[in-house]
Motif scaffolding. Sequence first.
Motif, PDB file in Angstrom:
ATOM      1  N   LEU A   1       3.542 -18.789  -4.941  1.00 42.41           N
ATOM      2  CA  LEU A   1       2.199 -18.218  -5.084  1.00 42.41           C
ATOM      3  C   LEU A   1       1.759 -18.042  -6.525  1.00 42.41           C
ATOM      4  N   GLY A   2       2.713 -18.007  -7.432  1.00 43.24           N
ATOM      5  CA  GLY A   2       2.407 -17.650  -8.807  1.00 43.24           C
ATOM      6  C   GLY A   2       2.689 -16.180  -9.030  1.00 43.24           C
ATOM      7  N   PRO A   3       3.135 -15.807 -10.236  1.00 43.76           N
ATOM      8  CA  PRO A   3       3.490 -14.415 -10.510  1.00 43.76           C
ATOM      9  C   PRO A   3       2.353 -13.429 -10.248  1.00 43.76           C
ATOM     10  N   ALA A   4       1.137 -13.763 -10.657  1.00 43.41           N
ATOM     11  CA  ALA A   4       0.015 -12.828 -10.536  1.00 43.41           C
ATOM     12  C   ALA A   4      -0.289 -12.510  -9.080  1.00 43.41           C
ATOM     13  N   THR A   5      -0.350 -13.524  -8.239  1.00 43.43           N
ATOM     14  CA  THR A   5      -0.662 -13.298  -6.822  1.00 43.43           C
ATOM     15  C   THR A   5       0.460 -12.529  -6.135  1.00 43.43           C
ATOM     16  N   PHE A   6       1.700 -12.908  -6.418  1.00 41.94           N
ATOM     17  CA  PHE A   6       2.831 -12.217  -5.784  1.00 41.94           C
ATOM     18  C   PHE A   6       2.827 -10.735  -6.145  1.00 41.94           C
ATOM     19  N   LEU A   7       2.683 -10.437  -7.426  1.00 43.25           N
ATOM     20  CA  LEU A   7       2.713  -9.042  -7.858  1.00 43.25           C
ATOM     21  C   LEU A   7       1.494  -8.275  -7.376  1.00 43.25           C
ATOM     22  N   ALA A   8       0.346  -8.937  -7.263  1.00 42.48           N
ATOM     23  CA  ALA A   8      -0.872  -8.274  -6.788  1.00 42.48           C
ATOM     24  C   ALA A   8      -0.752  -7.841  -5.341  1.00 42.48           C
ATOM     25  N   VAL A   9       0.119  -8.496  -4.597  1.00 40.15           N
ATOM     26  CA  VAL A   9       0.356  -8.108  -3.200  1.00 40.15           C
ATOM     27  C   VAL A   9       1.517  -7.132  -3.101  1.00 40.15           C
ATOM     28  N   GLN A  10       2.642  -7.478  -3.703  1.00 40.86           N
ATOM     29  CA  GLN A  10       3.874  -6.722  -3.493  1.00 40.86           C
ATOM     30  C   GLN A  10       3.846  -5.333  -4.127  1.00 40.86           C
ATOM     31  N   LEU A  11       3.403  -5.233  -5.363  1.00 43.55           N
ATOM     32  CA  LEU A  11       3.461  -3.939  -6.046  1.00 43.55           C
ATOM     33  C   LEU A  11       2.587  -2.875  -5.400  1.00 43.55           C
ATOM     34  N   PRO A  12       1.315  -3.150  -5.077  1.00 43.47           N
ATOM     35  CA  PRO A  12       0.513  -2.107  -4.423  1.00 43.47           C
ATOM     36  C   PRO A  12       1.066  -1.684  -3.062  1.00 43.47           C
ATOM     37  N   ILE A  13       1.569  -2.624  -2.274  1.00 46.56           N
ATOM     38  CA  ILE A  13       2.171  -2.268  -0.991  1.00 46.56           C
ATOM     39  C   ILE A  13       3.355  -1.346  -1.206  1.00 46.56           C
ATOM     40  N   ALA A  14       4.227  -1.720  -2.151  1.00 44.65           N
ATOM     41  CA  ALA A  14       5.441  -0.941  -2.383  1.00 44.65           C
ATOM     42  C   ALA A  14       5.120   0.463  -2.890  1.00 44.65           C
ATOM     43  N   VAL A  15       4.169   0.569  -3.831  1.00 51.23           N
ATOM     44  CA  VAL A  15       3.836   1.878  -4.405  1.00 51.23           C
ATOM     45  C   VAL A  15       3.175   2.773  -3.367  1.00 51.23           C
ATOM     46  N   LEU A  16       2.231   2.229  -2.592  1.00 50.07           N
ATOM     47  CA  LEU A  16       1.564   3.039  -1.566  1.00 50.07           C
ATOM     48  C   LEU A  16       2.545   3.464  -0.491  1.00 50.07           C
ATOM     49  N   ALA A  17       3.413   2.559  -0.065  1.00 54.98           N
ATOM     50  CA  ALA A  17       4.420   2.909   0.939  1.00 54.98           C
ATOM     51  C   ALA A  17       5.367   3.979   0.407  1.00 54.98           C
ATOM     52  N   ALA A  18       5.756   3.859  -0.858  1.00 56.71           N
ATOM     53  CA  ALA A  18       6.648   4.854  -1.457  1.00 56.71           C
ATOM     54  C   ALA A  18       5.992   6.222  -1.503  1.00 56.71           C
ATOM     55  N   THR A  19       4.710   6.273  -1.823  1.00 57.20           N
ATOM     56  CA  THR A  19       3.985   7.538  -1.883  1.00 57.20           C
ATOM     57  C   THR A  19       3.931   8.193  -0.503  1.00 57.20           C
ATOM     58  N   VAL A  20       3.627   7.400   0.508  1.00 66.38           N
ATOM     59  CA  VAL A  20       3.596   7.927   1.876  1.00 66.38           C
ATOM     60  C   VAL A  20       4.986   8.414   2.287  1.00 66.38           C
ATOM     61  N   GLY A  21       6.008   7.645   1.930  1.00 67.62           N
ATOM     62  CA  GLY A  21       7.376   8.029   2.278  1.00 67.62           C
ATOM     63  C   GLY A  21       7.788   9.345   1.636  1.00 67.62           C
ATOM     64  N   VAL A  22       7.437   9.543   0.361  1.00 63.99           N
ATOM     65  CA  VAL A  22       7.774  10.789  -0.323  1.00 63.99           C
ATOM     66  C   VAL A  22       7.020  11.958   0.314  1.00 63.99           C
ATOM     67  N   TRP A  23       5.761  11.743   0.667  1.00 63.13           N
ATOM     68  CA  TRP A  23       4.984  12.806   1.330  1.00 63.13           C
ATOM     69  C   TRP A  23       5.619  13.188   2.662  1.00 63.13           C
ATOM     70  N   LEU A  24       6.012  12.208   3.455  1.00 60.20           N
ATOM     71  CA  LEU A  24       6.661  12.497   4.734  1.00 60.20           C
ATOM     72  C   LEU A  24       7.940  13.292   4.521  1.00 60.20           C
ATOM     73  N   PHE A  25       8.752  12.866   3.549  1.00 60.56           N
ATOM     74  CA  PHE A  25      10.004  13.575   3.295  1.00 60.56           C
ATOM     75  C   PHE A  25       9.735  14.995   2.809  1.00 60.56           C
ATOM     76  N   TYR A  26       8.701  15.150   1.994  1.00 55.52           N
ATOM     77  CA  TYR A  26       8.373  16.471   1.444  1.00 55.52           C
ATOM     78  C   TYR A  26       8.056  17.466   2.555  1.00 55.52           C
ATOM     79  N   VAL A  27       7.140  17.102   3.440  1.00 53.96           N
ATOM     80  CA  VAL A  27       6.682  18.070   4.446  1.00 53.96           C
ATOM     81  C   VAL A  27       7.714  18.307   5.547  1.00 53.96           C
ATOM     82  N   GLN A  28       8.759  17.507   5.567  1.00 54.85           N
ATOM     83  CA  GLN A  28       9.780  17.712   6.598  1.00 54.85           C
ATOM     84  C   GLN A  28      10.578  18.985   6.391  1.00 54.85           C
ATOM     85  N   HIS A  29      10.652  19.482   5.161  1.00 58.50           N
ATOM     86  CA  HIS A  29      11.430  20.700   4.892  1.00 58.50           C
ATOM     87  C   HIS A  29      10.701  21.703   4.012  1.00 58.50           C
TER      88      HIS A  29
END
Length: 376
Positions: A217-245
């Motif tokens: 795909l080229g570096p720009a396209t790959f990173l434009a897809v992968q990085l935002p997905i990973a960061v948003l998913a990580a944020t949601v995951g941390v929020w879920l873990f936070y409110v669990q306790h």
Amino acid sequence: MSQREPILVTAEPAAPSPSGSDWTRRLKPYRKADRHRAVFELLITLVPYAFVWILMAVAVSNGWPLLYALLLPLGAGLLVRLFMIQHDCGHGSFLPGRQANDWTGRLLGVLTQTPYDYWRRSHAVHHASVGNLDARGIGDIDTLSVREYLDRGRWGRLQYRIYRHPLVMFGIGPAYLFLIQHRFPRGLTRHGATPWVSAMATNLGIVAVAAVGMTILGPATFLAVQLPIAVLAATVGVWLFYVQHQFEETYWASATDWSAPDAALQGSSHLDLPPVLRWFSANIGLHHVHHLSSGIPYYRLPDVLRDHPELSDVNRLTIGHSVRCLRLVLWDESERRLISFRDLKARRPAGRDGTGMDALPIAGGAALSARSKTAA
């Protein structure tokens, strides 16, 4: 006509609520993985994730920002679900058999950017010590008691305030966790080289996937897809873990008073999400049930609430309640609940240092175990 004697009705004493240990025993029948169900769950998550990822790459390549914006939360949600499947593999509950769980978890770790064996060990420590004031520091959100906070100097208090600020906790925190900490693990040295081998093998897998993706795909396209997905998913995951306790009347106790079953029942929330969010989060909101019996596959957790509806209201939080929990940052030993910095300051007018935190009437000694209550 003779007068009848009054009939005395004696109320039956209410049955005591089951303890954490009682619930652990009751939930044993649900600890059975179903291979066919597990494979089905994996397919209905992996295939849509791949499809959404490809569509996002097409949207980037063709300059379709609206389609990209619509697909991004969907891709992040599916990645969160893949992580929850990896989470169940770590507990040995997703598939029958240790090897099947471990290798599924390791392969998923490349997609979730989470080294499976390293994470599994630290998460096991979390389950073994949640709510134990004398065993904090691995696999949990750093939480100070009021006394510990007051014993710190100005710089120590400022550091803790920065760490617990939502912009750091859910902004910088997820990026640091997945881009740095999981790449170069710390702690668990008593387990030898396993954490480092796990992290390095996962890193190699990530590099291999990225190399193939960038070549196609080229570096720009790959990173434009992968990085935002990973960061948003990580944020949601941390929020879920936070409110669990991290809710007001959670459970913390010193080691001498600590009970693992009680910590599971009283110190883990039931985040009552809408059905679609329950699906994306793989029922992790039923966290009190999960901690009572971590061997229950996530796809059987709803069966527990169906058969035991009395568990539905235990530590129940809505999304609105969970947002309000973000201000709760200190464990109050005297009131046995989490409080905010504002609550602490409101107890007494500003002291000598102008913070309102001098000579506050705080109970000494180790913290007592929190009482079991539900969040309405």
